[in-house]
Design a protein around this motif. Structure first.
Motif, PDB file in Angstrom:
ATOM      1  N   ASP A  59      42.869  -3.730 -39.336  1.00 61.21           N
ATOM      2  CA  ASP A  59      41.692  -2.790 -39.455  1.00 61.21           C
ATOM      3  C   ASP A  59      41.200  -2.208 -38.403  1.00 61.21           C
ATOM      4  N   TYR A  60      41.502  -1.084 -37.952  1.00 63.72           N
ATOM      5  CA  TYR A  60      41.127  -0.538 -36.494  1.00 63.72           C
ATOM      6  C   TYR A  60      39.912  -0.466 -36.321  1.00 63.72           C
ATOM      7  N   ASN A  61      39.044   0.140 -37.594  1.00 67.75           N
ATOM      8  CA  ASN A  61      37.486   0.167 -37.329  1.00 67.75           C
ATOM      9  C   ASN A  61      36.915  -0.987 -37.236  1.00 67.75           C
ATOM     10  N   SER A  62      37.400  -2.284 -37.756  1.00 68.19           N
ATOM     11  CA  SER A  62      36.820  -3.363 -37.817  1.00 68.19           C
ATOM     12  C   SER A  62      36.707  -3.829 -36.427  1.00 68.19           C
ATOM     13  N   LEU A  64      37.158  -1.875 -33.508  1.00 68.44           N
ATOM     14  CA  LEU A  64      36.019  -0.981 -32.536  1.00 68.44           C
ATOM     15  C   LEU A  64      34.618  -1.659 -32.732  1.00 68.44           C
ATOM     16  N   ARG A  65      34.192  -1.942 -34.074  1.00 66.05           N
ATOM     17  CA  ARG A  65      32.895  -2.543 -34.364  1.00 66.05           C
ATOM     18  C   ARG A  65      32.855  -4.016 -33.168  1.00 66.05           C
ATOM     19  N   ASN A  90      46.902  -2.049 -32.274  1.00 69.92           N
ATOM     20  CA  ASN A  90      45.571  -1.596 -32.649  1.00 69.92           C
ATOM     21  C   ASN A  90      44.450  -2.426 -31.862  1.00 69.92           C
ATOM     22  N   ALA A  94      42.206  -0.287 -29.550  1.00 73.39           N
ATOM     23  CA  ALA A  94      40.817  -0.046 -29.914  1.00 73.39           C
ATOM     24  C   ALA A  94      39.776  -1.000 -28.816  1.00 73.39           C
TER      25      ALA A  94
END
Length: 293
Positions: A59-62, A64-65, A90, A94
């Motif tokens: 989960d790339y966005n997770s 980044l966060r 990833n 990230a």
């Protein structure tokens, strides 16, 4: 010192690294990436002030966060039998996008110019190391040996059946998870480890025959070493309930031991942790004393 994030913080190596890190760094400077931030394994650390981020290597966005505001990421390598290339890429990508300064990656030891390919491990390790070096991030690659805690998996219950493995005289300089976690913490908390690769071998090598001899001495029982064919090895492991894909995986590591892939004693681990690493005999003595208790 900026914020440090540990991935895989509920696993065997990650949890030990987290515990040791909190002895050197305030909890509010530590973060973890976990699938379930409310799990019992992580609840105690959250109460102490550790930031727990829900996330997954896929989960790339997770990622980044989680990496926002983090200086160093301890990337505990993904499990075998998963898409390790995507997961490691990833995390590195990230980290770069989020402004992380340094990524520390746990790889597996291999000899220079070795032709041995460990199934599910070697090629994805090479990919991760190459990706890190090309990323522009500061990096540290920590090449781990086989763990003392998992040596028994290569031969099963030695007290009942002896050490029965395919023939070979190579040695393995295994190390304990506690010592490897201490090396992780040294790199995370000290300067001067940027853009370096360390071979974290134990301080003493042992062949499978040496292991049988040590177990015999410690247990005061006769633990024989017996060389068997690779087919006999696989058939025996399957008969004891292991799936074929897992026996093939273990056989790759046994071949590595027998050919001396993990025999080097580099001294890197001792230098990082500032003491002699636990030897295989010390480990077996400790384990046997726990069984007696």
């Amino acid at each position: 010192m900026g914020k440090i994030l540990i991935t895989g913080a509920t696993g065997n190596l990650g949890s030990r690294t987290l515990n040791l890190l909190l002895k050197k760094v305030p909890a509010n400077q530590v973060a973890v990436l976990v699938r379930d931030p409310q799990s019992e394994k992580i609840e105690r650390f959250v109460k102490e002030g550790v930031e727990a981020h829900q996330g997954d290597y896929f989960d790339y966005n997770s990622l980044l966060r989680a990496f926002n505001g983090v200086d160093k990421v301890m990337l505990i390598s993904a499990q075998a039998f998963t898409d390790r290339n995507t997961q490691h890429f990833n995390v590195i990508a990230a980290a770069k996008q989020a402004g992380v300064k340094q990524v520390i990656y746990t790889s597996i030891i291999r000899k220079e110019n070795s032709n041995l390919i460990l199934p599910e491990v070697t090629m994805s390790d090479l990919f991760a190391e190459q990706t890190l070096r090309a990323s522009g991030l500061d990096y540290t690659i920590l090449r781990n040996p086989p763990y003392l805690e998992t040596l028994h998996m290569y031969f099963g219950d030695a007290l009942k059946a002896g050490v029965r493995v395919p023939e070979g005289s190579g040695k393995v300089a295994a190390a304990s998870l506690d010592d490897l976690a201490a090396a992780n913490v040294a790199v995370l908390t000290q300067h001067g480890h940027e853009n370096k690769t360390y071979t974290l071998s134990g301080s003493e090598g042992s062949s499978f025959a040496d292991i049988a001899e040590a177990l015999s001495e410690i247990s005061e029982m006769n633990i024989p070493y017996e060389s068997v064919s690779e087919k006999e090895y696989i058939d025996s492991m399957v008969a004891n309930g292991l799936p074929v894909f897992m026996t093939d995986f273990l056989l790759g590591w046994v071949r590595g031991v027998n050919t001396g892939e993990f025999s080097e004693t580099s001294g890197d681990l001792e230098r990082l942790i500032g003491r002699k690493p636990m030897t295989y005999k010390e480990f077996f003595k400790h384990q046997f004393s726990k069984v007696e208790d």
